[in-house]
Design an enzyme around this catalytic site. Structure first.
Site, PDB file in Angstrom:
ATOM      1  N   THR A   1      12.143 -22.152 -25.659  1.00  0.00           N
ATOM      2  CA  THR A   1      11.630 -23.312 -26.398  1.00  0.00           C
ATOM      3  C   THR A   1      10.121 -23.448 -26.225  1.00  0.00           C
ATOM      4  O   THR A   1       9.474 -24.144 -26.992  1.00  0.00           O
ATOM      5  CB  THR A   1      12.275 -24.617 -25.887  1.00  0.00           C
ATOM      6  OG1 THR A   1      12.181 -24.620 -24.460  1.00  0.00           O
ATOM      7  CG2 THR A   1      13.732 -24.718 -26.297  1.00  0.00           C
ATOM      8  N   SER A  46       9.783 -15.018 -12.329  1.00  0.00           N
ATOM      9  CA  SER A  46       8.338 -15.175 -12.547  1.00  0.00           C
ATOM     10  C   SER A  46       7.470 -14.616 -11.437  1.00  0.00           C
ATOM     11  O   SER A  46       6.482 -15.234 -11.022  1.00  0.00           O
ATOM     12  CB  SER A  46       7.975 -16.650 -12.769  1.00  0.00           C
ATOM     13  OG  SER A  46       8.464 -17.062 -13.985  1.00  0.00           O
ATOM     14  N   SER A  47       7.820 -13.440 -10.958  1.00  0.00           N
ATOM     15  CA  SER A  47       6.948 -12.810  -9.967  1.00  0.00           C
ATOM     16  C   SER A  47       5.570 -12.542 -10.576  1.00  0.00           C
ATOM     17  O   SER A  47       4.551 -12.681  -9.898  1.00  0.00           O
ATOM     18  CB  SER A  47       7.566 -11.529  -9.404  1.00  0.00           C
ATOM     19  OG  SER A  47       7.927 -10.655 -10.436  1.00  0.00           O
ATOM     20  N   ASP A  50       6.223 -20.493 -17.415  1.00  0.00           N
ATOM     21  CA  ASP A  50       6.260 -19.874 -16.086  1.00  0.00           C
ATOM     22  C   ASP A  50       5.017 -20.223 -15.280  1.00  0.00           C
ATOM     23  O   ASP A  50       5.092 -20.668 -14.129  1.00  0.00           O
ATOM     24  CB  ASP A  50       6.359 -18.347 -16.200  1.00  0.00           C
ATOM     25  CG  ASP A  50       7.591 -17.929 -16.966  1.00  0.00           C
ATOM     26  OD1 ASP A  50       8.454 -18.788 -17.226  1.00  0.00           O
ATOM     27  OD2 ASP A  50       7.676 -16.739 -17.321  1.00  0.00           O
TER      28      ASP A  50
HETATM   29  C1  GLA Z   1       9.765 -15.919 -20.154  1.00  0.00           C
HETATM   30  C2  GLA Z   1       8.418 -16.403 -20.665  1.00  0.00           C
HETATM   31  C3  GLA Z   1       8.410 -17.917 -20.822  1.00  0.00           C
HETATM   32  C4  GLA Z   1       9.611 -18.407 -21.619  1.00  0.00           C
HETATM   33  C5  GLA Z   1      10.903 -17.777 -21.112  1.00  0.00           C
HETATM   34  C6  GLA Z   1      12.094 -18.104 -21.980  1.00  0.00           C
HETATM   35  O1  GLA Z   1       9.993 -16.374 -18.855  1.00  0.00           O
HETATM   36  O2  GLA Z   1       7.391 -16.012 -19.797  1.00  0.00           O
HETATM   37  O3  GLA Z   1       7.209 -18.326 -21.408  1.00  0.00           O
HETATM   38  O4  GLA Z   1       9.437 -18.149 -22.974  1.00  0.00           O
HETATM   39  O5  GLA Z   1      10.805 -16.378 -20.999  1.00  0.00           O
HETATM   40  O6  GLA Z   1      12.382 -19.458 -21.933  1.00  0.00           O
END
Ligand code: GLA
Length: 389
Positions: free
Chosen positions: A35, A128-129, A175
């Site tokens: 989103t 999110s490393s 992230d």
């Molecule tokens: C990854 C991207 C985020 C987001 C998610 C899905 O983590 O880095 O920006 O779009 O996917 O929600």
């Protein structure tokens, strides 16, 4: 952890001078997936696991990097005159992208640095490393070069800019924002259309957040992430021919249904429907959490997974197996894939006395069906990025 990083720094670069230490967490998104590049809401939280960094300014323009996670790569040396736009071919593409971004945004970096990092986020797991490395680098540059006017939100935006323009992944802001702005025991209800946000306490009382890593490796760059994003952009452009909207996040499900026939392709209808419905679910879920209605929160998590599986098509057999096995377990309040998808992790809320059984049952079923093991982490929500005292 800080001590270990400092010891490694001394071993590789010498222990003298002004060596500073920093931390940035990983994140998990509770609900609101795909989103953030559609002007919708997200609801992530920072984890207590993350990236530790020790750094010292140099007098020359050399950049020397060492990662305790990639010992075999040794010290990787480059310079402030040698930016390769994500073509480093190793992890230094993230800190270098951030340095490049600082310079580009008008915050000069005229001296090089020695850097050691250590991360305890499983790499490429979807926690999110990479955003964590970007943001910890931002915190380090702000501190070493005295750019105190930069806020953590600025660092999040720089991280996203770096990821988009240096590393070639068209990610949204979620992230980097979660990593930079996290708060202990709270999730962040972020409106990505204007970056307004609110912290919502996550009081689970008898339950914990459990992350299951599928151990299916993926990188956003070689995934279908950018493709999904452009499908949504095309769908939005089609809807804009019949409606005065700026983003999919502005639509309710009902309003979307009225105008969806403007989208020329059935696949794009599904993509847009997910973006619209997921945003509404996220708003509902935060309401439920605030009212202490954790059951409804869990049901919305489950519905999120179904939508990501059937409409957005970003799950795959690994994530579906983890989630569908989780749903069968007693004491599971909600379970869904989290992050970009195509591998990575699931997030579940599981009652305390059901966690052992959950890990055993889901783990066994996964191994049986997929052929290799998943890893499970019972996690805590921690603060965002900063200097380590
Ligand atoms: C990854 C991207 C985020 C987001 C998610 C899905 O983590 O880095 O920006 O779009 O996917 O929600």
């Amino acid at each position: 952890m800080k001590q270990k990083v400092l010891e490694s720094f001394a071993e590789h670069f010498g222990g003298e001078g002004d060596i500073r230490t920093y931390f940035a967490p990983g994140r998990v998104n509770l609900i609101g997936e795909h989103t953030d590049y559609n002007g919708g809401h997200v609801f992530p939280c920072a984890l207590t696991i993350g990236t530790y960094m020790a750094a010292r300014k140099r007098e020359d323009r050399k950049l020397r990097f060492y990662s305790m996670n990639f010992e075999h790569l040794g010290v990787i040396e480059s310079s402030l005159d040698d930016f390769k736009m994500g073509k480093e071919g190793n992890w230094t593409a993230y800190p270098k992208g951030m340095i490049w971004t600082f310079i580009k945004k008008g915050y000069p970096v005229e001296q090089g640095m020695d850097v050691v990092i250590y991360g305890n986020i499983p790499n490429g797991s979807g926690l999110s490393s990479s955003a964590s490395v970007e943001v910890v680098t931002g915190v380090m540059l702000r501190d070493l070069f005295g750019y105190d006017q930069l806020t953590n939100t600025d660092l999040a935006l720089f991280g996203q800019y770096s990821e988009n323009n240096y590393n070639g992944v068209n990610c949204g802001i979620m992230d980097q924002f979660a990593v930079a702005m996290g708060k202990k025991d709270c999730a962040i209800f972020l409106d990505t259309s204007d970056l307004s946000y609110e912290y919502a306490p996550v009081k689970l009382e008898n339950a914990r957040i459990v992350i299951a890593s599928s151990n299916k490796k993926r990188g956003l760059g070689d995934s279908k992430y950018n493709e999904r994003r452009s499908e949504c952009e095309t769908a939005l452009a089609e809807l804009q021919k019949v409606s005065n909207i700026g983003s999919l996040g502005e639509l309710t499900v009902e309003a979307f249904e009225e105008i969806q026939s403007a989208i020329q392709d059935p696949v794009r209808v599904k993509r847009a429907r997910h973006a619209v419905a997921e945003n509404q679910r996220t708003i509902e879920a935060v309401k439920a959490l605030k009212a202490n209605d954790i059951k409804t929160f869990g049901e919305l998590m489950n519905a999120s997974h179904v939508s990501l599986r059937d409409d957005y098509e970003v799950t795959g057999i690994e994530l579906d197996t983890l989630v569908e096995e989780a749903w069968k377990c007693p004491g599971v309040i909600g379970s869904r894939m989290t992050g970009a998808g195509f591998g990575g992790c699931t997030v579940s809320i599981v009652e305390n006395d059901a966690i052992d059984n959950f890990i055993e049952k889901v783990g066994a079923a996964y191994k049986e069906k997929i052929g290799y093991a998943a890893d499970f982490y019972v996690v805590d929500i921690g603060p965002g990025a900063g200097v380590l005292e």
